[in-house]
Design a protein around this motif. Structure first.
Motif, PDB file in Angstrom:
ATOM      1  N   ARG A 146       0.850  -1.188   0.000  1.00 24.10           N
ATOM      2  CA  ARG A 146       0.000   0.000   0.000  1.00 24.10           C
ATOM      3  C   ARG A 146       0.885   1.237   0.000  1.00 24.10           C
ATOM      4  O   ARG A 146       1.875   1.322   0.729  1.00 24.10           O
ATOM      5  CB  ARG A 146      -0.893   0.009   1.248  1.00 24.10           C
ATOM      6  CG  ARG A 146      -1.902   1.146   1.253  1.00 24.10           C
ATOM      7  CD  ARG A 146      -2.749   1.127   2.523  1.00 24.10           C
ATOM      8  NE  ARG A 146      -3.469  -0.122   2.653  1.00 24.10           N
ATOM      9  CZ  ARG A 146      -4.607  -0.413   2.027  1.00 24.10           C
ATOM     10  NH1 ARG A 146      -5.131   0.471   1.203  1.00 24.10           N
ATOM     11  NH2 ARG A 146      -5.206  -1.564   2.218  1.00 24.10           N
ATOM     12  N   SER A 154      -1.535   7.118  -5.706  1.00 25.56           N
ATOM     13  CA  SER A 154      -1.773   6.200  -4.592  1.00 25.56           C
ATOM     14  C   SER A 154      -1.764   4.787  -5.156  1.00 25.56           C
ATOM     15  O   SER A 154      -1.855   4.589  -6.375  1.00 25.56           O
ATOM     16  CB  SER A 154      -3.121   6.473  -3.903  1.00 25.56           C
ATOM     17  OG  SER A 154      -4.190   5.952  -4.670  1.00 25.56           O
ATOM     18  N   THR A 156      -3.169   0.708  -3.882  1.00 26.43           N
ATOM     19  CA  THR A 156      -3.659  -0.240  -2.895  1.00 26.43           C
ATOM     20  C   THR A 156      -2.815  -1.512  -2.967  1.00 26.43           C
ATOM     21  O   THR A 156      -2.182  -1.798  -3.982  1.00 26.43           O
ATOM     22  CB  THR A 156      -5.140  -0.567  -3.143  1.00 26.43           C
ATOM     23  OG1 THR A 156      -5.311  -0.969  -4.499  1.00 26.43           O
ATOM     24  CG2 THR A 156      -6.013   0.641  -2.869  1.00 26.43           C
ATOM     25  N   TYR A 225      -6.587  -9.555  -2.047  1.00 31.89           N
ATOM     26  CA  TYR A 225      -7.431  -8.429  -1.655  1.00 31.89           C
ATOM     27  C   TYR A 225      -8.745  -8.381  -2.427  1.00 31.89           C
ATOM     28  O   TYR A 225      -9.621  -7.569  -2.114  1.00 31.89           O
ATOM     29  CB  TYR A 225      -6.665  -7.116  -1.804  1.00 31.89           C
ATOM     30  CG  TYR A 225      -5.611  -6.956  -0.732  1.00 31.89           C
ATOM     31  CD1 TYR A 225      -5.937  -6.432   0.515  1.00 31.89           C
ATOM     32  CD2 TYR A 225      -4.305  -7.371  -0.951  1.00 31.89           C
ATOM     33  CE1 TYR A 225      -4.986  -6.304   1.505  1.00 31.89           C
ATOM     34  CE2 TYR A 225      -3.340  -7.247   0.033  1.00 31.89           C
ATOM     35  CZ  TYR A 225      -3.683  -6.718   1.260  1.00 31.89           C
ATOM     36  OH  TYR A 225      -2.739  -6.608   2.242  1.00 31.89           O
ATOM     37  N   THR A 564      -7.020   0.832   7.622  1.00 35.84           N
ATOM     38  CA  THR A 564      -5.919   0.058   7.062  1.00 35.84           C
ATOM     39  C   THR A 564      -4.818  -0.118   8.108  1.00 35.84           C
ATOM     40  O   THR A 564      -4.737   0.627   9.087  1.00 35.84           O
ATOM     41  CB  THR A 564      -5.349   0.752   5.818  1.00 35.84           C
ATOM     42  OG1 THR A 564      -4.977   2.090   6.151  1.00 35.84           O
ATOM     43  CG2 THR A 564      -6.391   0.772   4.704  1.00 35.84           C
ATOM     44  N   TYR A 593      -9.976   4.791   1.803  1.00 36.39           N
ATOM     45  CA  TYR A 593      -8.585   4.392   1.605  1.00 36.39           C
ATOM     46  C   TYR A 593      -8.467   2.881   1.409  1.00 36.39           C
ATOM     47  O   TYR A 593      -7.604   2.398   0.685  1.00 36.39           O
ATOM     48  CB  TYR A 593      -7.822   4.836   2.854  1.00 36.39           C
ATOM     49  CG  TYR A 593      -6.321   4.767   2.812  1.00 36.39           C
ATOM     50  CD1 TYR A 593      -5.608   4.874   1.624  1.00 36.39           C
ATOM     51  CD2 TYR A 593      -5.604   4.641   4.004  1.00 36.39           C
ATOM     52  CE1 TYR A 593      -4.224   4.829   1.620  1.00 36.39           C
ATOM     53  CE2 TYR A 593      -4.219   4.598   4.010  1.00 36.39           C
ATOM     54  CZ  TYR A 593      -3.536   4.691   2.814  1.00 36.39           C
ATOM     55  OH  TYR A 593      -2.165   4.646   2.823  1.00 36.39           O
ATOM     56  N   TYR A 594      -9.341   2.094   2.031  1.00 38.57           N
ATOM     57  CA  TYR A 594      -9.306   0.630   1.976  1.00 38.57           C
ATOM     58  C   TYR A 594      -9.930   0.116   0.674  1.00 38.57           C
ATOM     59  O   TYR A 594      -9.544  -0.920   0.143  1.00 38.57           O
ATOM     60  CB  TYR A 594     -10.082   0.076   3.169  1.00 38.57           C
ATOM     61  CG  TYR A 594      -9.628  -1.268   3.687  1.00 38.57           C
ATOM     62  CD1 TYR A 594      -9.248  -2.291   2.834  1.00 38.57           C
ATOM     63  CD2 TYR A 594      -9.606  -1.523   5.059  1.00 38.57           C
ATOM     64  CE1 TYR A 594      -8.842  -3.523   3.318  1.00 38.57           C
ATOM     65  CE2 TYR A 594      -9.204  -2.750   5.554  1.00 38.57           C
ATOM     66  CZ  TYR A 594      -8.819  -3.742   4.682  1.00 38.57           C
ATOM     67  OH  TYR A 594      -8.429  -4.962   5.160  1.00 38.57           O
ATOM     68  N   GLY A 595     -10.917   0.815   0.133  1.00 38.34           N
ATOM     69  CA  GLY A 595     -11.680   0.386  -1.033  1.00 38.34           C
ATOM     70  C   GLY A 595     -13.084   0.946  -0.908  1.00 38.34           C
ATOM     71  O   GLY A 595     -13.369   1.769  -0.019  1.00 38.34           O
ATOM     72  N   ASN A 610     -12.538  -3.750  -4.477  1.00 40.35           N
ATOM     73  CA  ASN A 610     -11.106  -3.465  -4.490  1.00 40.35           C
ATOM     74  C   ASN A 610     -10.714  -2.826  -5.817  1.00 40.35           C
ATOM     75  O   ASN A 610     -11.080  -3.316  -6.885  1.00 40.35           O
ATOM     76  CB  ASN A 610     -10.333  -4.773  -4.284  1.00 40.35           C
ATOM     77  CG  ASN A 610      -8.843  -4.556  -4.172  1.00 40.35           C
ATOM     78  OD1 ASN A 610      -8.397  -3.559  -3.610  1.00 40.35           O
ATOM     79  ND2 ASN A 610      -8.064  -5.471  -4.716  1.00 40.35           N
ATOM     80  N   SER A 613      -6.011   1.669  -7.107  1.00 40.76           N
ATOM     81  CA  SER A 613      -5.685   2.827  -6.287  1.00 40.76           C
ATOM     82  C   SER A 613      -6.936   3.208  -5.518  1.00 40.76           C
ATOM     83  O   SER A 613      -8.038   2.773  -5.851  1.00 40.76           O
ATOM     84  CB  SER A 613      -5.193   4.000  -7.145  1.00 40.76           C
ATOM     85  OG  SER A 613      -6.142   4.323  -8.145  1.00 40.76           O
ATOM     86  N   PHE A 614      -6.761   4.019  -4.477  1.00 42.80           N
ATOM     87  CA  PHE A 614      -7.907   4.160  -3.594  1.00 42.80           C
ATOM     88  C   PHE A 614      -9.015   4.997  -4.239  1.00 42.80           C
ATOM     89  O   PHE A 614      -8.759   6.031  -4.858  1.00 42.80           O
ATOM     90  CB  PHE A 614      -7.472   4.673  -2.223  1.00 42.80           C
ATOM     91  CG  PHE A 614      -7.548   6.155  -2.002  1.00 42.80           C
ATOM     92  CD1 PHE A 614      -8.736   6.753  -1.612  1.00 42.80           C
ATOM     93  CD2 PHE A 614      -6.421   6.959  -2.123  1.00 42.80           C
ATOM     94  CE1 PHE A 614      -8.810   8.113  -1.371  1.00 42.80           C
ATOM     95  CE2 PHE A 614      -6.486   8.314  -1.890  1.00 42.80           C
ATOM     96  CZ  PHE A 614      -7.678   8.900  -1.517  1.00 42.80           C
TER      97      PHE A 614
END
Length: 650
Positions: A146, A154, A156, A225, A564, A593-595, A610, A613-614
């Motif tokens: 990450r 960004s 993930t 993920y 996260t 930020y996680y999805g 997912n 990138s976020f």
């Protein structure tokens, strides 16, 4: 409040053990280590004390190979068996009765020669990349960490893995930067044990007689993920990966959660990956930190108390747990009610490769067959530049054009007369704009005689009133208003501040329920050393009753948004919760930020979408309003759903 566990006091005591054949002087750990011949006696007493039900598994294969993990005793991976498996490849290994785990460090371009696998094998790429032979062809598997978001980039995380059954032809070549692999075998690999110096090995090891259906296809590459989180207990969610004879549970346990004494008939090996906990083993507590390992035999009494950082771990069960498979099935059924089976995010626009370029996309909304969104220019330090920014009209196929340049807009919403409400964040105002980019009027630009700071997200109610958030995400060091807030503009144009300054550390996304009775507000950042405001809103979406005059009351926690690992490690509460969407059934979709985190109308977590990138924001669209569009920096994705999105068209 988090439960801080004091370390246990360890004591060495000497005991004399006598048998009919020999007497030996043995040093044992008293009150701290449940290993040794007496643990079963103590275990039986604890089972009775905690009123636990013992279940036995029949027809499990037996062998006389001893584990290199003492039952119920936490140890560190670095203290266990390490060997050079092949040139340029070292292995740290531990094993129980039915599973073997091998952590491999591969030098650049190192090779595991082609072989016929003597056992079922999972291989996860934890760092770097490999070429894995699958069906006679090299297939690339990668890992990606990450990456903290800045104004231009960004990423993930990604962990590729594959399940290969016994008898499959396999071979591995590490990438140019090398790799770290996590292998799980079942049954044990006798050749690995032989290389580890274990003697008196049998010629073969039997597999389990009754196998479980895997939840993955052999010879198919997956990203860990992409697997949905299944709730196993309060505060515990897991990505479950099951083979025929083994089960892997990549579990995340929330800060301060606790798991009381319990038992299960499967053997469990726990491998701590992040955070810390006090693992309850019989009547002791033993601290586990990253790389700690413990073996828990079937029906050994155990539990856990999780520290303030939370804990991520890999639990390896032999054989697979049917109760976990049942929980996963129920969780997937709930998710598939919203996201149909086989639906995956589809990239429809990549503004890093097209003209005019897209930078940081925000605020998408569907209106009259088009997606309208903001194209915000930031540098890596989040410095804005309206001269390079624009408002964009996009077709469903991803083709787009600028309708307004030289303005750094953020949230958008359909308004009267086929126009748009536009948050001109850097311009400190809310505008009404036509779909060809003409500014009709300024809706609001001040409160209490002072300019508003940075309107961010915006919605309307059925009466034509307007709600917008202002997290003061602007370039001026000195802000105009006393704090971050949420405002309501009545149909008559009267503006009211409905959330007190800095009641939220960073109010961001906002949405109304379809019936207009509940207002939802999320909190983007909180409890960070680098952020100027702390609040009590933390990582929750908050729900409010909507009063007749548009004000709100009865604020309450609606849904807890996942954090996260890197945020938990710094004891923050930032989710980067941003844009939200809602469907006609009241399911809530939150870009984080996680999805994309999905919650049902009761605030219960349903699942996660997912992206590479976020995701920054999202909206429903399409002719049937069942397509979810998601924006992430220069990219725009879509995914099909089973639900009809709700937007308040006036």
């Amino acid at each position: 409040m988090y439960k801080n566990q004091a370390p246990m006091n360890w004591k060495l005591t000497k005991h004399f053990i006598y048998s009919s054949c020999i007497a030996a002087l043995t040093i044992v750990l008293v009150g701290c280590s449940p290993s040794g011949p007496k643990w079963k006696e103590k275990n039986d007493a604890l089972i009775a004390e905690h009123d636990l039900t013992v279940r036995e598994l029949s027809d499990l294969p037996e062998h006389k190979i001893e584990s290199n993990l003492e039952a119920g005793e936490v140890t560190d991976l670095e203290t266990l068996t390490t060997l050079e498996l092949y040139p340029g490849i070292t292995a740290s290994m531990f094993w129980g009765t039915g599973n073997m785990v091998s952590v491999l460090e591969l030098s650049p371009n190192a090779e595991i020669p082609a072989e016929e696998l003597p056992a079922d094998r999972f291989v996860f790429v934890m760092e770097g990349s490999i070429e894995q032979m699958i069906d006679g062809n090299p297939v690339t598997l990668i890992s990606r960490e990450r990456e903290a978001p800045d104004g231009v980039h960004s990423a993930t995380p990604r962990i590729d893995f594959v399940y290969l059954e016994k008898g499959t032809e396999s071979g591995v070549t590490a990438g140019e930067s090398g790799a770290q692999l996590l292998e799980v075998y079942s049954p044990l690999r006798l050749d690995y044990l032989e290389k580890a110096g274990i003697s008196n090995l049998p010629e073969t090891i039997s597999d389990v007689a009754t196998t479980m259906p895997p939840n993955v296809e052999p010879n198919t590459v997956y990203d860990l993920y992409d697997f949905q989180l299944t709730q196993l207990a309060d505060g515990a969610y897991s990505r479950l990966v099951s083979g025929r004879n083994t089960q892997l549970s990549f579990i995340s346990m929330g800060p301060g959660s606790a798991f009381p004494h319990h038992i299960h008939p499967q053997e469990q090996m726990m491998f701590a990956l992040r955070g810390e906990c006090e693992e309850i083993l019989l009547d002791t507590k033993q601290k586990m930190t990253p790389n700690s390992v413990v073996r828990i035999p079937g029906n050994m009494v155990h539990g856990a108390e999780i520290g303030e950082l939370g804990t991520d771990a890999l639990d390896i069960f032999w054989p697979a747990r049917q109760d976990y498979l049942d929980k996963e099935k129920a969780a997937l059924e709930a998710y598939r009610e919203i996201i149909p089976e086989g639906a995956e995010p589809e990239l429809i626009a990549d503004g890093s490769e097209t003209e005019p370029p897209l930078y940081f996309t925000e605020g998408p909304k569907w209106m009259d067959g088009k997606i309208y969104l903001s194209n915000m220019f930031f540098d890596a330090a989040w410095n804005a530049d309206p001269s390079k920014s624009s408002t964009v009209e996009m077709d469903p196929d991803g083709t787009y054009r600028n309708i307004k340049e030289g303005i750094q807009t953020n949230g958008l919403y359909p308004y009267k007369n086929g126009n748009l409400l536009v948050c001109d964040m850097i311009g400190h105002r809310v505008l009404e704009m036509t779909t060809d980019g003409r500014i009709v009027r300024t809706v609001v630009d001040s409160y209490d005689g002072k300019p508003i700071d940075g309107p961010n997200d915006i919605i309307t109610d059925a009466k034509g009133g307007i709600y917008f958030t202002d997290p003061q995400f602007t370039m001026e060091a000195e802000k105009f208003q006393p704090g971050r807030a949420v405002y309501y503009v009545s149909p008559e144009g009267e503006i009211t501040r409905i959330v007190e300054p800095n009641e939220f550390a960073m109010p961001n996304g906002i949405v109304l329920s379809p019936d207009g009775k509940t207002l939802y507000i999320n909190n983007c950042y909180d409890n960070e050393s680098w952020y100027p405001v702390d609040s009590e809103k933390d990582n929750f979406i908050w729900a409010y009753d909507v009063n007749d005059d548009g004000t709100i009351s009865n604020g309450r926690q609606f849904a807890e948004v996942f954090l996260t690992g890197n945020v938990l490690d710094r004891k923050g509460k930032s989710t980067s919760a941003d844009g939200m969407a809602i469907d006609t059934d009241g399911n809530l979709y939150v870009a984080t930020y996680y999805g994309v985190q999905i919650f049902n109308s009761e605030g219960t977590f349903v699942g996660m979408i997912n992206l590479p990138s976020f995701p920054v924001s999202l909206c429903f669209g399409g002719e049937d309003m069942k397509t979810l569009y998601m924006v992430s920096y220069s990219q725009v994705y879509k995914i099909e759903t089973n639900k009809t999105g709700y937007i308040n068209y006036l």
